[in-house]
Design an enzyme around this catalytic site. Structure first.
Site, PDB file in Angstrom:
ATOM      1  N   ASP A   1       0.835  -1.193   0.000  1.00 21.31           N
ATOM      2  CA  ASP A   1       0.000   0.000   0.000  1.00 21.31           C
ATOM      3  C   ASP A   1       0.874   1.248   0.000  1.00 21.31           C
ATOM      4  O   ASP A   1       0.696   2.165  -0.801  1.00 21.31           O
ATOM      5  CB  ASP A   1      -0.878  -0.019   1.255  1.00 21.31           C
TER       6      ASP A   1
ATOM      7  N   ASP B   1      -9.551  -0.903   3.391  1.00 20.75           N
ATOM      8  CA  ASP B   1      -9.046  -0.568   4.711  1.00 20.75           C
ATOM      9  C   ASP B   1      -9.931  -1.156   5.792  1.00 20.75           C
ATOM     10  O   ASP B   1      -9.457  -1.778   6.737  1.00 20.75           O
ATOM     11  CB  ASP B   1      -8.989   0.953   4.886  1.00 20.75           C
TER      12      ASP B   1
END
Lengths: 437, 101
Positions: free
Chosen positions: A258, A356
């Site tokens: 990420d 997330d």
């Protein structure tokens, strides 16, 4: 229960910071979605789809305000947004932990694995187990990277229909199939008789209204609720079908990915965002959780909050033994938008990618699975929220797209392992000796 | 979706679509319709499209009540008589509780 189907979603999320602009320059939002598209092919694969949210340029108009006031407003909105994100993240984690603690299905380890983690973890040899989990992680991450790159390519060559179709397929899978599984397990746990006609009605209503709310128009609260439920379902699937050690290594690796993909100039997600910005259009319907919908009036860009809450999910899972495949796309994006209309300060709310949500819930869920008591779970929960706070703070400072996973996951992992190995035995000893501190 | 910011025609069209959609065995859609547009239909000052929205809400509410009645009846019958129906009961069952007759 069908053991032949397993699906995995993976997605990455990033939270993007929106740049607040002074009155003289147009402001723009940057959205970062990281979604990992996942596709399952005939064998077993897990597609990961990443979606990027593109923030269109947003005109921010303000009466001339001194910088100090601007800062203050930014921080004020920042604080509000933190709270607006805490609630859905907490809800998602609560749902996951509640399910894990009550429905034993999701903690039963089966020999079925997703196709993305083909190496079996042998509990007898530590070295072998570690090696296999690292190999599993490498497979998973490479699938994710490939998916992200495919997504970027598709986006660059304007294959919007394909992407839309992919997203719709993913959400269909999630809303119907996973919720069916979930309901079945809940009924079995509580020993309730359920007949097919009623069940069909429930699943049909749930799924169709979900599709309408997420992909078309629906009340904001309902949309948010559906996104939370979907994230929780995904996280539960991950918790069930990822092998023990692989799950932790994957969590760590995904945060690193990420970080790289969002911040590096050549990162796929960053490229996606930049392409979207060049074209001045909203990114294809990525699934993002948005805390507020504000209609933009008089804004230069035509992107409106409508498309904000969409999620892409990819799920692909095939059991190692059964070779069932399913496909899902998962996309996550996170972004925050601040927009002002004319003389009004309108808050667009905060957007956080669904990936997330999912990975936070996976972390807390796994802590709930393996920890003997609630210490570990609570510690991880607090750690993730602290990480989220910090990320949002950084967002307010840097005002550009930021990944939402790294800080929270790092804190979560640190807290998990330290609580499990240090705090718990300590508390147990104290309790055993009746020594109160 | 923020209803505040939609022009009235769009609100009417949305309400209508939700109403029509509910006929596809979707009482939940009717429920969402009623709850979402309730304020619009009954608590706001009158505007041109309001009577139509009101009628859609009322029809959705009636359909919803009908569905609730049907489902409640069916569920009650099923739960009560499932054991007595023997094979048919098992055939209709998705989950069968353990440890009871």
């Amino acid at each position: 229960m069908n053991t032949s189907d397993s699906e995995e979603d993976s997605y990455n999320e990033r939270s993007a910071l929106v740049q607040c602009e002074s009155p003289t320059i147009p402001s723009y939002n940057q959205d970062h979605d990281m979604s990992l598209p996942q596709e399952t092919d005939t064998k077993r694969r897990r597609p990961v789809s990443s979606g990027l949210d593109e923030p269109g340029p947003v005109e921010r108009e303000r009466a001339s305000t001194p910088d100090g006031e601007e800062e203050e407003l930014t921080l004020k909105y920042g604080a509000k947004h933190v709270i607006m994100l805490f609630i859905p993240v907490t809800l998602c984690m609560v749902v996951v932990v509640a399910t894990i603690k009550s429905v034993s299905f999701y903690t039963e380890k089966t020999s079925q694995r997703l196709i993305y983690t083909p190496f079996e973890e042998d509990p007898n040899s530590v070295g072998q187990r570690l090696l296999n989990s690292i190999l599993n992680t490498m497979v998973m991450i490479s699938v994710i990277v490939v998916m992200t790159i495919i997504l970027v390519v598709l986006y660059k060559y304007r294959c919007y229909k394909f992407i839309h179709g992919w997203l719709i397929l993913s959400s269909l899978m999630l809303l119907f199939w996973f919720s069916f599984m979930y309901l079945g397990e809940v009924f079995k746990t509580y020993n309730v008789a359920m007949d097919y006609p009623t069940l069909v009605m429930i699943i049909w209503n749930f799924g169709v209204v979900g599709m309408i709310c997420i992909h078309w128009k629906g009340p904001l609260r309902l949309q948010q609720a559906y996104l939370i439920v979907i994230s929780a379902l995904m996280a539960l699937i991950f918790i069930k079908y990822l092998p023990e050690w692989s799950a932790w290594v994957i969590l760590g690796a995904i945060s690193i990915y990420d970080l790289i993909a969002v911040l590096c100039p050549k990162g796929p997600l960053r490229m996606l965002v930049e392409t979207a910005q060049e074209r001045n259009e909203p990114i294809f319907p990525a699934l993002i959780y948005s805390s507020a919908m504000v209609w933009m009036v008089g804004m230069a860009d035509s992107s409106n909050p409508d498309s904000a809450d969409e999620r892409q999910r990819n799920e692909g899972g095939a059991l190692a033994q059964e070779g069932v495949e399913s496909e899902d796309d998962a996309a996550q994006g996170g972004r925050r938008r601040y927009s002002a209309e004319e003389d009004l300060e309108e808050d667009r709310g905060v957007k956080l990618g669904l990936g997330d949500f999912i990975f936070y819930s996976v972390l807390v869920g796994k802590a709930a699975t393996t920890g003997g008591d609630w210490n570990t779970t609570l510690a991880c929960f607090v750690a993730i929220l602290i990480g989220l706070c910090l990320t949002l703070l950084l967002l307010a400072i840097f005002k550009k797209a930021l990944p939402a996973l790294p800080i929270s996951i790092t804190f979560g992992l640190v807290f998990y392992f330290s609580t499990d190995n240090l705090v718990r035995p300590f508390m147990d000893s104290l309790a055993a000796h009746q020594y109160y501190i | 979706m923020n209803l505040e910011r939609m022009p009235n025609e769009e609100k009417l069209s949305l309400c209508r679509r939700y109403y029509l959609g509910g006929f596809a065995f979707l009482p939940f859609l009717w429920l969402v319709n009623v709850l979402w547009f309730f304020k619009e239909a009954f608590l706001k000052p009158a505007y041109t499209e309001q009577p139509q929205i009101k009628s859609y809400i009322k029809k959705s509410a009636m359909g919803l009540i009908l569905w609730v009645a049907v489902l409640t009846t069916w569920i009650t019958i099923f739960q009560h008589f499932r054991a007595r129906w023997g094979e048919v009961g098992d055939y209709l069952s998705f989950t069968i509780p353990l440890g009871t007759a």
